[in-house]
Design a protein around this motif. Structure first.
Motif, PDB file in Angstrom:
ATOM      1  N   TYR A 165       0.814  -1.221   0.000  1.00 49.70           N
ATOM      2  CA  TYR A 165       0.000   0.000   0.000  1.00 49.70           C
ATOM      3  C   TYR A 165       0.851   1.275   0.000  1.00 49.70           C
ATOM      4  O   TYR A 165       0.567   2.204  -0.770  1.00 49.70           O
ATOM      5  N   VAL A 179      -8.599  -0.163  -2.975  1.00 48.91           N
ATOM      6  CA  VAL A 179      -8.419  -0.788  -1.658  1.00 48.91           C
ATOM      7  C   VAL A 179      -9.656  -1.624  -1.353  1.00 48.91           C
ATOM      8  O   VAL A 179     -10.716  -1.426  -1.948  1.00 48.91           O
ATOM      9  N   LEU A 224      -4.213   2.452   5.928  1.00 48.59           N
ATOM     10  CA  LEU A 224      -4.128   3.040   4.587  1.00 48.59           C
ATOM     11  C   LEU A 224      -3.796   4.528   4.647  1.00 48.59           C
ATOM     12  O   LEU A 224      -3.019   5.036   3.824  1.00 48.59           O
TER      13      LEU A 224
END
Length: 322
Positions: A165, A179, A224
């Motif tokens: 990520y 995602v 994230l």
């Protein structure tokens, strides 16, 4: 101290060997040699599936041995061959039968130990680790430390799970990054250098017992955002539902065309997490997740991008254009 490490060339083993050497210990790594051992470490090439694998180290006296194998037969044979006072065994939170329970403690129900010397498929991995733990616990006259890590992350994470990520945010193919839609999915990453440092603490201080060693539990959405900040990216996120991802051929967790750190099976929802309060009380120190993700990004940049997990650019574009 004179420390023998079975392995020492993979992510965790190398971090342990490097940390021990930096602290002034005499370190020997016994391994097949598929990857180089850290600088300054004595390397003994041996295939533990072959006879007389321990001949070069069995006559020596070791202050401590670090064992990383998942094969019960290897662990039992090594314990019989090696003269040491302290064994540290790196197990796994996979020993627990139930992965749909948050904050599993060391007393949680584990799999029955594997009866065979080797496991042949990943469905037996947890049971094999339990069998290895059992062998260590039965090693008479030795101080035993059993550590059950969760996801080990950061520098040299060759699985791509912790680095994908941050790398994708650093290399977007559009204004957003694809995602998983389940942004509340619980995840925990433990920095490999933190774990290695604590293992050395256990060796130096004679810490014994059974310990979970997982990162602090957070949500995928929070991870994230930290990954985006680590990359310096201005890209947003494009959450995609589990059903849509599976329909488009995206795999969960790891592997080609996958989205890591996500599992759509409820029975595995808490599998990467564990209550690590005992380890924290015994000296484990956890770095900020932001630093771990920065280290993971630096590693992915050094090797040209994730190789064990993540979406290809083509797959990413296709999902963004849906």
């Amino acid at each position: 101290m004179r420390i023998l490490i079975f392995g020492g060339t993979g992510q965790l083993g190398a971090a342990i060997a490097r940390t021990a050497h930096e602290r002034g210990h005499a370190v020997t790594c016994l391994a097949r040699g598929t990857s180089p051992a850290p600088h300054g470490v004595r390397f003994v090439r041996a295939d533990r599936d072959q006879p007389r694998a321990y001949d070069e180290v069995s006559a020596e006296r070791w202050d401590a041995v670090v064992e990383l194998s998942s094969q019960p037969g290897q662990v039992r044979e090594a314990l019989a061959a090696i003269n040491t006072a302290h064994v540290v065994y790196l197990s796994s939170v996979s020993v627990y039968r139930h992965s749909d329970v948050p904050d599993r403690q060391e007393s949680a129900e584990a799999w029955a130990p594997l009866a065979a010397d080797q496991f042949t498929d990943m469905s037996q991995y947890g049971a094999a680790k339990v069998a290895c733990e059992t062998a260590v616990a039965r090693a008479h006259g030795k101080l035993a430390t059993v550590i059950r890590p969760g996801l080990i992350s950061g520098a040299d994470d060759r699985t791509g799970r912790s680095g994908y990520y941050p790398w994708r945010f650093a290399h977007p193919v559009g204004e957003k990054v694809v995602v998983p839609g389940d942004l509340d999915f619980p995840i925990a990453l433990l920095d490999v250098d933190d774990l290695a440092a604590w293992i050395l603490h256990c060796l130096e201080k004679g810490v014994g017992g059974v310990f979970n060693a997982a990162g602090e539990t957070t949500s995928l959405g929070e991870l994230l955002e930290l990954a985006r900040r680590a990359s310096g990216s201005s890209a947003g996120i494009e959450p995609v539902s589990a059903s849509a991802l599976l329909e488009e051929g995206v795999s969960p967790w790891m592997g080609p065309d996958s989205l890591p750190l996500w599992l759509p099976m409820p029975e595995l929802r808490w599998g990467a997490t564990a209550d690590s309060s005992r380890a924290l009380e015994a000296g484990l120190v956890r770095s900020p997740l932001s630093q771990t993700l920065q280290d993971a990004l630096a590693f992915e940049e050094s090797r040209g991008g994730p190789q064990g997990a993540g979406l290809s650019d083509a797959k990413e574009r296709a999902l963004l254009s849906r």
